[in-house]
Design a protein around this motif. Sequence first.
Motif, PDB file in Angstrom:
ATOM      1  N   ASP A 197      37.162  34.789  23.500  1.00  0.00           N
ATOM      2  CA  ASP A 197      38.186  35.835  23.550  1.00  0.00           C
ATOM      3  C   ASP A 197      37.715  37.080  24.296  1.00  0.00           C
ATOM      4  OD1 ASP A 197      40.043  34.306  22.210  1.00  0.00           O
ATOM      5  OD2 ASP A 197      39.555  35.150  20.240  1.00  0.00           O
ATOM      6  N   ASN A 198      36.414  37.361  24.249  1.00  0.00           N
ATOM      7  CA  ASN A 198      35.900  38.569  24.892  1.00  0.00           C
ATOM      8  C   ASN A 198      35.427  38.332  26.327  1.00  0.00           C
ATOM      9  OD1 ASN A 198      33.619  37.089  24.297  1.00  0.00           O
ATOM     10  ND2 ASN A 198      32.476  38.808  23.440  1.00  0.00           N
ATOM     11  N   ALA A 199      35.644  37.145  26.881  1.00  0.00           N
ATOM     12  CA  ALA A 199      35.231  36.833  28.254  1.00  0.00           C
ATOM     13  C   ALA A 199      36.270  37.343  29.236  1.00  0.00           C
ATOM     14  CB  ALA A 199      35.023  35.334  28.406  1.00  0.00           C
ATOM     15  N   LYS A 200      36.269  38.639  29.490  1.00  0.00           N
ATOM     16  CA  LYS A 200      37.276  39.241  30.356  1.00  0.00           C
ATOM     17  C   LYS A 200      36.942  39.103  31.836  1.00  0.00           C
ATOM     18  CE  LYS A 200      39.168  42.575  27.176  1.00  0.00           C
ATOM     19  NZ  LYS A 200      39.602  43.940  26.991  1.00  0.00           N
ATOM     20  N   PHE A 201      35.675  38.858  32.158  1.00  0.00           N
ATOM     21  CA  PHE A 201      35.267  38.817  33.554  1.00  0.00           C
ATOM     22  C   PHE A 201      34.503  37.548  33.889  1.00  0.00           C
ATOM     23  CE2 PHE A 201      35.332  43.369  32.454  1.00  0.00           C
ATOM     24  CZ  PHE A 201      36.218  43.823  33.405  1.00  0.00           C
ATOM     25  N   LYS A 202      34.554  37.199  35.175  1.00  0.00           N
ATOM     26  CA  LYS A 202      33.746  36.123  35.729  1.00  0.00           C
ATOM     27  C   LYS A 202      32.945  36.743  36.870  1.00  0.00           C
ATOM     28  CE  LYS A 202      35.430  32.013  35.968  1.00  0.00           C
ATOM     29  NZ  LYS A 202      36.223  30.836  36.309  1.00  0.00           N
ATOM     30  N   VAL A 203      31.665  36.395  36.956  1.00  0.00           N
ATOM     31  CA  VAL A 203      30.810  36.950  38.006  1.00  0.00           C
ATOM     32  C   VAL A 203      31.162  36.271  39.330  1.00  0.00           C
ATOM     33  CG1 VAL A 203      28.453  37.311  38.806  1.00  0.00           C
ATOM     34  CG2 VAL A 203      28.963  37.425  36.353  1.00  0.00           C
ATOM     35  N   GLY A 204      31.589  37.066  40.292  1.00  0.00           N
ATOM     36  CA  GLY A 204      31.895  36.552  41.618  1.00  0.00           C
ATOM     37  C   GLY A 204      30.657  36.499  42.483  1.00  0.00           C
ATOM     38  N   LYS A 205      29.902  37.581  42.481  1.00  0.00           N
ATOM     39  CA  LYS A 205      28.697  37.657  43.305  1.00  0.00           C
ATOM     40  C   LYS A 205      27.700  38.579  42.628  1.00  0.00           C
ATOM     41  CE  LYS A 205      27.065  38.027  47.941  1.00  0.00           C
ATOM     42  NZ  LYS A 205      27.317  37.409  49.200  1.00  0.00           N
ATOM     43  N   VAL A 206      26.421  38.218  42.742  1.00  0.00           N
ATOM     44  CA  VAL A 206      25.330  39.031  42.220  1.00  0.00           C
ATOM     45  C   VAL A 206      24.609  39.652  43.405  1.00  0.00           C
ATOM     46  CG1 VAL A 206      23.182  39.029  40.895  1.00  0.00           C
ATOM     47  CG2 VAL A 206      25.048  37.497  40.236  1.00  0.00           C
ATOM     48  N   LEU A 207      24.508  40.974  43.399  1.00  0.00           N
ATOM     49  CA  LEU A 207      23.820  41.698  44.466  1.00  0.00           C
ATOM     50  C   LEU A 207      22.572  42.347  43.883  1.00  0.00           C
ATOM     51  CD1 LEU A 207      27.018  43.423  45.910  1.00  0.00           C
ATOM     52  CD2 LEU A 207      25.871  41.406  46.835  1.00  0.00           C
ATOM     53  N   THR A 208      21.434  42.148  44.509  1.00  0.00           N
ATOM     54  CA  THR A 208      20.197  42.731  43.984  1.00  0.00           C
ATOM     55  C   THR A 208      20.091  44.217  44.291  1.00  0.00           C
ATOM     56  OG1 THR A 208      19.019  42.029  45.982  1.00  0.00           O
ATOM     57  CG2 THR A 208      18.904  40.573  44.061  1.00  0.00           C
ATOM     58  N   ASP A 209      20.807  44.705  45.292  1.00  0.00           N
ATOM     59  CA  ASP A 209      20.792  46.111  45.678  1.00  0.00           C
ATOM     60  C   ASP A 209      22.061  46.787  45.162  1.00  0.00           C
ATOM     61  OD1 ASP A 209      20.638  48.598  46.897  1.00  0.00           O
ATOM     62  OD2 ASP A 209      20.833  47.824  48.933  1.00  0.00           O
ATOM     63  N   SER A 210      21.908  47.813  44.344  1.00  0.00           N
ATOM     64  CA  SER A 210      23.077  48.492  43.776  1.00  0.00           C
ATOM     65  C   SER A 210      23.899  49.211  44.838  1.00  0.00           C
ATOM     66  CB  SER A 210      22.657  49.467  42.677  1.00  0.00           C
ATOM     67  OG  SER A 210      21.820  50.476  43.223  1.00  0.00           O
ATOM     68  N   GLY A 211      23.349  49.418  46.037  1.00  0.00           N
ATOM     69  CA  GLY A 211      24.087  50.057  47.117  1.00  0.00           C
ATOM     70  C   GLY A 211      24.855  49.077  47.984  1.00  0.00           C
ATOM     71  N   ALA A 212      24.668  47.789  47.749  1.00  0.00           N
ATOM     72  CA  ALA A 212      25.358  46.765  48.538  1.00  0.00           C
ATOM     73  C   ALA A 212      26.840  46.733  48.164  1.00  0.00           C
ATOM     74  CB  ALA A 212      24.717  45.407  48.307  1.00  0.00           C
ATOM     75  N   THR A 213      27.636  46.125  49.017  1.00  0.00           N
ATOM     76  CA  THR A 213      29.077  46.065  48.766  1.00  0.00           C
ATOM     77  C   THR A 213      29.516  44.657  48.392  1.00  0.00           C
ATOM     78  OG1 THR A 213      29.532  45.726  51.110  1.00  0.00           O
ATOM     79  CG2 THR A 213      29.595  47.980  50.314  1.00  0.00           C
ATOM     80  N   CYS A 214      30.512  44.589  47.567  1.00  0.00           N
ATOM     81  CA  CYS A 214      31.091  43.309  47.160  1.00  0.00           C
ATOM     82  C   CYS A 214      31.879  42.723  48.324  1.00  0.00           C
ATOM     83  CB  CYS A 214      32.000  43.510  45.943  1.00  0.00           C
ATOM     84  SG  CYS A 214      31.103  43.954  44.451  1.00  0.00           S
ATOM     85  N   PRO A 215      32.117  41.403  48.290  1.00  0.00           N
ATOM     86  CA  PRO A 215      32.891  40.781  49.360  1.00  0.00           C
ATOM     87  C   PRO A 215      34.267  41.425  49.485  1.00  0.00           C
ATOM     88  CG  PRO A 215      31.958  39.109  47.926  1.00  0.00           C
ATOM     89  CD  PRO A 215      31.707  40.436  47.279  1.00  0.00           C
ATOM     90  N   SER A 216      34.749  41.496  50.708  1.00  0.00           N
ATOM     91  CA  SER A 216      36.088  42.067  50.894  1.00  0.00           C
ATOM     92  C   SER A 216      37.113  40.951  50.848  1.00  0.00           C
ATOM     93  CB  SER A 216      36.170  42.816  52.225  1.00  0.00           C
ATOM     94  OG  SER A 216      35.932  41.927  53.293  1.00  0.00           O
ATOM     95  N   GLY A 217      38.247  41.287  50.363  1.00  0.00           N
ATOM     96  CA  GLY A 217      39.341  40.330  50.252  1.00  0.00           C
ATOM     97  C   GLY A 217      40.624  41.077  49.972  1.00  0.00           C
ATOM     98  N   ASP A 218      41.632  40.337  49.628  1.00  0.00           N
ATOM     99  CA  ASP A 218      42.916  40.959  49.320  1.00  0.00           C
ATOM    100  C   ASP A 218      42.853  41.799  48.049  1.00  0.00           C
ATOM    101  OD1 ASP A 218      43.951  39.745  51.519  1.00  0.00           O
ATOM    102  OD2 ASP A 218      44.896  38.113  50.422  1.00  0.00           O
ATOM    103  N   ASP A 219      42.060  41.365  47.112  1.00  0.00           N
ATOM    104  CA  ASP A 219      41.972  42.057  45.826  1.00  0.00           C
ATOM    105  C   ASP A 219      40.539  42.514  45.586  1.00  0.00           C
ATOM    106  OD1 ASP A 219      44.738  41.757  44.539  1.00  0.00           O
ATOM    107  OD2 ASP A 219      44.292  39.776  45.359  1.00  0.00           O
ATOM    108  N   GLU A 220      40.412  43.646  44.929  1.00  0.00           N
ATOM    109  CA  GLU A 220      39.094  44.223  44.725  1.00  0.00           C
ATOM    110  C   GLU A 220      38.417  43.683  43.479  1.00  0.00           C
ATOM    111  OE1 GLU A 220      38.742  48.438  45.031  1.00  0.00           O
ATOM    112  OE2 GLU A 220      40.296  48.549  46.556  1.00  0.00           O
ATOM    113  N   TYR A 221      37.110  43.566  43.578  1.00  0.00           N
ATOM    114  CA  TYR A 221      36.290  43.195  42.444  1.00  0.00           C
ATOM    115  C   TYR A 221      36.035  44.430  41.592  1.00  0.00           C
ATOM    116  CZ  TYR A 221      35.065  38.903  44.959  1.00  0.00           C
ATOM    117  OH  TYR A 221      35.109  37.697  45.605  1.00  0.00           O
ATOM    118  N   VAL A 222      35.803  44.221  40.312  1.00  0.00           N
ATOM    119  CA  VAL A 222      35.300  45.286  39.464  1.00  0.00           C
ATOM    120  C   VAL A 222      33.800  45.306  39.707  1.00  0.00           C
ATOM    121  CG1 VAL A 222      34.942  46.052  37.093  1.00  0.00           C
ATOM    122  CG2 VAL A 222      37.121  45.024  37.756  1.00  0.00           C
TER     123      VAL A 222
END
Length: 163
Positions: A52-77
């Motif tokens: 019930d508490n699984a609100k998110f699924k990990v799309g991508k793991v980035l080792t650098d906190s300054g890196a950007t998530c993949p771009s697409g139509d919808d934004e990642y949290v």
Amino acid sequence: MKKPVLVLAVLAVAVAAAFVFLQFAGGPQAKAGECVTVTNGTEVASTGCTADNAKFKVGKVLTDSGATCPSGDDEYVQVTPSGGGKLCLLPNLVEGACYKPSDDEDSWGRATCSGEETVKVTKVIPTAGDGSGCPDDGDDQLSIVYPEPPTTYCLAPVQKTPA
């Protein structure tokens, strides 16, 4: 005879220390495709995707906190866990279930299938597309597309907007 035993003991301690360091340092411990919960904005814990508490699924793991998530139509949290790095999270939506946007976080919360802001997940497609694979439910059909992991959520409002 004591010298080889001492060398082996020191070597065993060094290997154990390296293992512990690699497990608990150097970025987030969650893995792509895994379902997680997020508390306090930075505390991430793995959980089963049907929980019930699984609100998110990990799309991508980035080792650098300054890196950007993949771009697409919808934004990642984007979450920067206390261990460092960055996680690109998408909602963990279940086909056939209803959801409402959560006020207190950037996620969707399960809901009864009624109300103006509530949507029903009509289909989950394990590819990132343009929503063309979604059921044709008229003009109100929505799609949310994520490139990693390739996922398209097909959504329909449970309460139709008057024309």
